[in-house]
Design a protein around this motif. Structure first.
Motif, PDB file in Angstrom:
ATOM      1  N   LEU A 153      -7.177 -19.023  14.815  1.00 53.53           N
ATOM      2  CA  LEU A 153      -6.885 -17.744  14.164  1.00 53.53           C
ATOM      3  C   LEU A 153      -5.755 -18.021  13.179  1.00 53.53           C
ATOM      4  CD1 LEU A 153      -7.332 -14.640  14.012  1.00 53.53           C
ATOM      5  CD2 LEU A 153      -5.373 -14.425  15.551  1.00 53.53           C
ATOM      6  N   LEU A 154      -6.097 -17.957  11.897  1.00 54.09           N
ATOM      7  CA  LEU A 154      -5.104 -18.254  10.866  1.00 54.09           C
ATOM      8  C   LEU A 154      -4.553 -16.938  10.317  1.00 54.09           C
ATOM      9  CD1 LEU A 154      -3.710 -20.223   8.870  1.00 54.09           C
ATOM     10  CD2 LEU A 154      -5.772 -20.112   7.460  1.00 54.09           C
ATOM     11  N   CYS A 155      -3.235 -16.741  10.449  1.00 56.20           N
ATOM     12  CA  CYS A 155      -2.614 -15.494   9.980  1.00 56.20           C
ATOM     13  C   CYS A 155      -1.812 -15.799   8.716  1.00 56.20           C
ATOM     14  CB  CYS A 155      -1.667 -14.932  11.035  1.00 56.20           C
ATOM     15  SG  CYS A 155      -2.491 -14.568  12.595  1.00 56.20           S
ATOM     16  N   ILE A 156      -2.276 -15.299   7.593  1.00 53.23           N
ATOM     17  CA  ILE A 156      -1.574 -15.567   6.327  1.00 53.23           C
ATOM     18  C   ILE A 156      -0.784 -14.323   5.936  1.00 53.23           C
ATOM     19  CG2 ILE A 156      -1.810 -16.250   3.910  1.00 53.23           C
ATOM     20  CD1 ILE A 156      -4.392 -17.650   4.646  1.00 53.23           C
ATOM     21  N   ASP A 157       0.540 -14.480   5.950  1.00 52.76           N
ATOM     22  CA  ASP A 157       1.426 -13.382   5.577  1.00 52.76           C
ATOM     23  C   ASP A 157       1.672 -13.452   4.069  1.00 52.76           C
ATOM     24  OD1 ASP A 157       3.025 -11.202   5.964  1.00 52.76           O
ATOM     25  OD2 ASP A 157       4.721 -12.286   6.803  1.00 52.76           O
ATOM     26  N   GLU A 158       2.122 -12.360   3.493  1.00 52.71           N
ATOM     27  CA  GLU A 158       2.404 -12.315   2.055  1.00 52.71           C
ATOM     28  C   GLU A 158       1.177 -12.698   1.240  1.00 52.71           C
ATOM     29  OE1 GLU A 158       5.703 -11.774   0.720  1.00 52.71           O
ATOM     30  OE2 GLU A 158       6.262 -11.240   2.753  1.00 52.71           O
ATOM     31  N   ALA A 159      -0.002 -12.363   1.769  1.00 48.82           N
ATOM     32  CA  ALA A 159      -1.249 -12.809   1.130  1.00 48.82           C
ATOM     33  C   ALA A 159      -1.418 -12.222  -0.270  1.00 48.82           C
ATOM     34  CB  ALA A 159      -2.440 -12.448   2.011  1.00 48.82           C
ATOM     35  N   HIS A 160      -0.660 -11.140  -0.561  1.00 51.40           N
ATOM     36  CA  HIS A 160      -0.772 -10.547  -1.909  1.00 51.40           C
ATOM     37  C   HIS A 160      -0.192 -11.473  -2.970  1.00 51.40           C
ATOM     38  CE1 HIS A 160       3.194  -9.419  -0.336  1.00 51.40           C
ATOM     39  NE2 HIS A 160       3.598  -9.462  -1.587  1.00 51.40           N
ATOM     40  N   THR A 161       0.547 -12.522  -2.539  1.00 49.75           N
ATOM     41  CA  THR A 161       1.118 -13.446  -3.526  1.00 49.75           C
ATOM     42  C   THR A 161       0.199 -14.647  -3.796  1.00 49.75           C
ATOM     43  OG1 THR A 161       2.351 -14.709  -1.869  1.00 49.75           O
ATOM     44  CG2 THR A 161       3.500 -12.842  -2.858  1.00 49.75           C
ATOM     45  N   MET A 162      -0.987 -14.652  -3.203  1.00 54.04           N
ATOM     46  CA  MET A 162      -1.931 -15.737  -3.500  1.00 54.04           C
ATOM     47  C   MET A 162      -2.437 -15.574  -4.922  1.00 54.04           C
ATOM     48  SD  MET A 162      -4.280 -15.873  -0.112  1.00 54.04           S
ATOM     49  CE  MET A 162      -4.675 -17.519   0.322  1.00 54.04           C
ATOM     50  N   SER A 163      -2.798 -16.682  -5.545  1.00 52.28           N
ATOM     51  CA  SER A 163      -3.413 -16.551  -6.867  1.00 52.28           C
ATOM     52  C   SER A 163      -4.841 -16.065  -6.640  1.00 52.28           C
ATOM     53  CB  SER A 163      -3.405 -17.894  -7.590  1.00 52.28           C
ATOM     54  OG  SER A 163      -4.327 -18.748  -6.952  1.00 52.28           O
ATOM     55  N   SER A 164      -5.406 -15.508  -7.696  1.00 48.74           N
ATOM     56  CA  SER A 164      -6.760 -14.976  -7.596  1.00 48.74           C
ATOM     57  C   SER A 164      -7.729 -16.096  -7.186  1.00 48.74           C
ATOM     58  CB  SER A 164      -7.129 -14.388  -8.948  1.00 48.74           C
ATOM     59  OG  SER A 164      -8.393 -13.856  -8.914  1.00 48.74           O
ATOM     60  N   ASP A 165      -7.506 -17.279  -7.758  1.00 49.56           N
ATOM     61  CA  ASP A 165      -8.390 -18.419  -7.468  1.00 49.56           C
ATOM     62  C   ASP A 165      -8.251 -18.862  -6.010  1.00 49.56           C
ATOM     63  OD1 ASP A 165     -10.051 -20.714  -8.150  1.00 49.56           O
ATOM     64  OD2 ASP A 165      -8.188 -21.858  -7.823  1.00 49.56           O
ATOM     65  N   GLN A 166      -6.996 -18.908  -5.542  1.00 42.39           N
ATOM     66  CA  GLN A 166      -6.750 -19.328  -4.152  1.00 42.39           C
ATOM     67  C   GLN A 166      -7.382 -18.328  -3.182  1.00 42.39           C
ATOM     68  OE1 GLN A 166      -2.598 -19.228  -2.980  1.00 42.39           O
ATOM     69  NE2 GLN A 166      -2.777 -21.121  -1.811  1.00 42.39           N
ATOM     70  N   MET A 167      -7.253 -17.036  -3.503  1.00 40.50           N
ATOM     71  CA  MET A 167      -7.832 -15.996  -2.647  1.00 40.50           C
ATOM     72  C   MET A 167      -9.354 -16.119  -2.617  1.00 40.50           C
ATOM     73  SD  MET A 167      -7.502 -13.444  -0.657  1.00 40.50           S
ATOM     74  CE  MET A 167      -5.871 -12.707  -0.739  1.00 40.50           C
ATOM     75  N   ARG A 168      -9.936 -16.361  -3.786  1.00 33.99           N
ATOM     76  CA  ARG A 168     -11.396 -16.477  -3.871  1.00 33.99           C
ATOM     77  C   ARG A 168     -11.892 -17.654  -3.022  1.00 33.99           C
ATOM     78  NH1 ARG A 168     -15.906 -15.363  -6.727  1.00 33.99           N
ATOM     79  NH2 ARG A 168     -17.226 -17.161  -7.085  1.00 33.99           N
ATOM     80  N   ARG A 169     -11.181 -18.792  -3.142  1.00 35.94           N
ATOM     81  CA  ARG A 169     -11.591 -19.976  -2.368  1.00 35.94           C
ATOM     82  C   ARG A 169     -11.443 -19.713  -0.865  1.00 35.94           C
ATOM     83  NH1 ARG A 169      -8.348 -24.225  -3.293  1.00 35.94           N
ATOM     84  NH2 ARG A 169      -6.933 -23.163  -4.691  1.00 35.94           N
ATOM     85  N   MET A 170     -10.362 -19.017  -0.511  1.00 35.00           N
ATOM     86  CA  MET A 170     -10.129 -18.708   0.903  1.00 35.00           C
ATOM     87  C   MET A 170     -11.236 -17.806   1.443  1.00 35.00           C
ATOM     88  SD  MET A 170      -8.256 -18.989   3.600  1.00 35.00           S
ATOM     89  CE  MET A 170      -6.790 -19.885   3.080  1.00 35.00           C
ATOM     90  N   LEU A 171     -11.564 -16.747   0.685  1.00 38.79           N
ATOM     91  CA  LEU A 171     -12.586 -15.810   1.158  1.00 38.79           C
ATOM     92  C   LEU A 171     -13.958 -16.467   1.237  1.00 38.79           C
ATOM     93  CD1 LEU A 171     -11.407 -12.618  -0.784  1.00 38.79           C
ATOM     94  CD2 LEU A 171     -11.383 -12.926   1.686  1.00 38.79           C
ATOM     95  N   LEU A 172     -14.261 -17.300   0.242  1.00 44.40           N
ATOM     96  CA  LEU A 172     -15.557 -17.988   0.265  1.00 44.40           C
ATOM     97  C   LEU A 172     -15.664 -18.908   1.472  1.00 44.40           C
ATOM     98  CD1 LEU A 172     -16.077 -18.815  -3.519  1.00 44.40           C
ATOM     99  CD2 LEU A 172     -17.508 -17.327  -2.101  1.00 44.40           C
ATOM    100  N   SER A 173     -14.560 -19.559   1.799  1.00 45.65           N
ATOM    101  CA  SER A 173     -14.613 -20.481   2.936  1.00 45.65           C
ATOM    102  C   SER A 173     -14.724 -19.719   4.261  1.00 45.65           C
ATOM    103  CB  SER A 173     -13.404 -21.408   2.942  1.00 45.65           C
ATOM    104  OG  SER A 173     -12.259 -20.654   3.168  1.00 45.65           O
ATOM    105  N   ILE A 174     -14.138 -18.503   4.313  1.00 42.84           N
ATOM    106  CA  ILE A 174     -14.289 -17.700   5.539  1.00 42.84           C
ATOM    107  C   ILE A 174     -15.762 -17.315   5.686  1.00 42.84           C
ATOM    108  CG2 ILE A 174     -13.604 -15.581   6.755  1.00 42.84           C
ATOM    109  CD1 ILE A 174     -10.988 -15.702   5.012  1.00 42.84           C
ATOM    110  N   GLN A 175     -16.372 -16.976   4.553  1.00 41.69           N
ATOM    111  CA  GLN A 175     -17.791 -16.644   4.608  1.00 41.69           C
ATOM    112  C   GLN A 175     -18.598 -17.881   5.052  1.00 41.69           C
ATOM    113  OE1 GLN A 175     -20.079 -15.998   1.114  1.00 41.69           O
ATOM    114  NE2 GLN A 175     -21.060 -14.182   1.934  1.00 41.69           N
TER     115      GLN A 175
END
Ligand SMILES: Nc1ncnc2c1ncn2[C@@H]1O[C@H](COP(=O)(O)OP(=O)(O)OP(=O)(O)O)[C@@H](O)[C@H]1O
Ligand SMILES: [Mg+2]
Length: 391
Positions: A153-175
């Motif tokens: 269980l990975l808990c990422i705090d301050e996730a609003h400070t991720m770059s758009s690209d980093q967020m996209r890669r993270m979400l795609l990998s969760i999928q």
């Protein structure tokens, strides 16, 4: 006797209260990591500053073994906390496994094909090439590798400070984890800015992930936060004082901790709570100082972001309408001469001044009574900027 209240943002304290709904949502996520019930996904949680996102993640990390036992999981999960600055593959690998992904450091930039490399400049010594484990090239491979032993269980705090690209890669990998039955789920916690970030990064499927808001505490928990640490030491706060403090704190955990801290500092003598007005006044003054310092920081931030006037106009609106719609706010701002009301509303939402926890179009106050501070301070500023008469 150590003061049990904590004013530092995000600090973990013994007197954690409430958040039953949020904890249950995270427990469901944990349950979905059980091998015979596998359903890896993301949980998105957001709220304005000071409502306790970091504290909640800290509590979950500390108690996740207990949660696993309560849920009778087939294998214990590993809960890991991280922030976006350590969400590059190598750092995350290190945080999760406790081992370095670094295989080799070489000074010439000759590297074998098929390995991950990172290049760092080291002053006069020239280029330093860092060679990482070649099996871990992206988040999905990282998740696959690190979850081989235990579900994560990975808990990422301050996730609003991720770059758009980093967020996209993270979400795609969760999928990808969902599709390939890789037992990794992620909690993304941040300010309301997290919502537009997720919307804008183009991972449309993320709209289906559960979202939860972190807002004010329930009345009984707000009271418990303030009263219980004293009760544990055999001290009872007089009801009139409790009422006064609660009225000033608006169920906002940061204020409750700060008020409790000041009472503890100023109203206890040799282990006894003293009922003397001057001492209670000192506690109240110190609390107000803490509160005004925080408000002052926010006020400066609004000025820097060029939304101070809009914040002032919105404070006026909230005096007559406690839950204005987006259209109502935008029309009013335009009438008062704000050239781009939508942009101002979006920025003030991102800054935690207003937010829409219930309905997507209805706004509520973010940080409690910050609007009163903005209204009063801005008017004071205006009155001082007007030219004085000569006599
Ligand atoms: N459930 C809780 N029980 C007791 N205290 C809490 C709780 N939640 C938050 N607090 C206290 O409130 C303060 C603010 O919490 P925290 O720093 O976690 O907020 P945050 O939402 O992460 O803020 P930011 O967006 O600025 O990071 C801290 O002093 C913390 O101890
Ligand atoms: Mg935080």
């Amino acid at each position: 006797m150590r003061n049990p209240f904590r004013q530092t943002l995000g600090s973990l304290n013994e007197n954690f209260v409430g958040r039953d709904y949020e904890i249950n949502a995270i427990k469901k996520l944990i349950q979905g990591l059980s091998r015979d019930n596998l359903d890896p996904k993301a949980l998105i949680c957001y709220g304005p500053q000071g409502y306790g996102k970091t504290t909640l993640l800290g509590y979950v990390a500390k108690h996740s073994d207990r949660f696993c036992k309560e849920l009778v999981l087939d294998s214990p999960i590993k809960t890991v906390r991280a922030t976006p600055d350590v969400c590059d593959i190598a750092s995350l690998y290190e945080i999760i496994t406790g081992e370095s992904a670094l295989v080799e450091e070489i000074t010439q930039d000759k590297t074998d094909a098929g390995v991950n490399v990172g290049i760092a400049k080291f002053g006069s010594e020239g280029a330093l090439t860092r060679v990482y484990d070649s099996s871990v090239k992206n988040y999905l491979e990282l998740f696959k590798t690190v979850s081989a032993k235990n579900p994560i269980l990975l808990c990422i705090d301050e996730a609003h400070t991720m770059s758009s690209d980093q967020m996209r890669r993270m979400l795609l990998s969760i999928q990808g984890c969902t599709e390939r039955d890789i037992p990794v789920s992620v909690v993304l916690a941040g300010t309301p800015k997290l919502q537009p970030l997720i919307r804008s990064c183009g991972a449309t499927f993320a709209e289906r992930y559960k979202r939860m808001t972190i807002g004010p505490l329930d009345n009984r928990y707000a009271r418990a936060l303030l009263v219980e640490p004293f009760e544990k030491q055999g001290m009872n706060l007089p009801e009139a004082r409790v009422k006064e403090a609660l009225d000033n704190c608006h169920n906002y955990p940061f204020f409750l901790q700060a008020y409790g801290h000041s009472i503890w500092e100023h109203c206890i003598e040799q282990g006894t709570l003293i009922e003397r007005d001057s001492m209670w006044q000192r506690a109240k003054d110190e609390f107000n100082e803490t509160k005004n310092r925080m408000y002052g920081e926010r006020y400066g931030e609004f000025r820097k972001e060029q939304v101070l006037y809009s914040a002032y106009v919105i404070a006026e609106i909230f005096k007559i309408n406690e839950v204005p719609s987006h259209v109502y706010l935008a029309d009013y701002l335009r009438e008062k001469g704000v050239p781009d009301p939508d942009e101002a509303i979006e920025k003030l939402d991102e800054l935690g001044y207003i937010w829409n926890p219930e309905k997507p179009w209805a706004y509520e106050q973010g940080i409690p009574s910050l609007m009163d501070f903005v209204g009063n301070t801005f008017e004071q500023e205006l009155s001082q900027s007007q030219p004085r008469s000569k006599d």
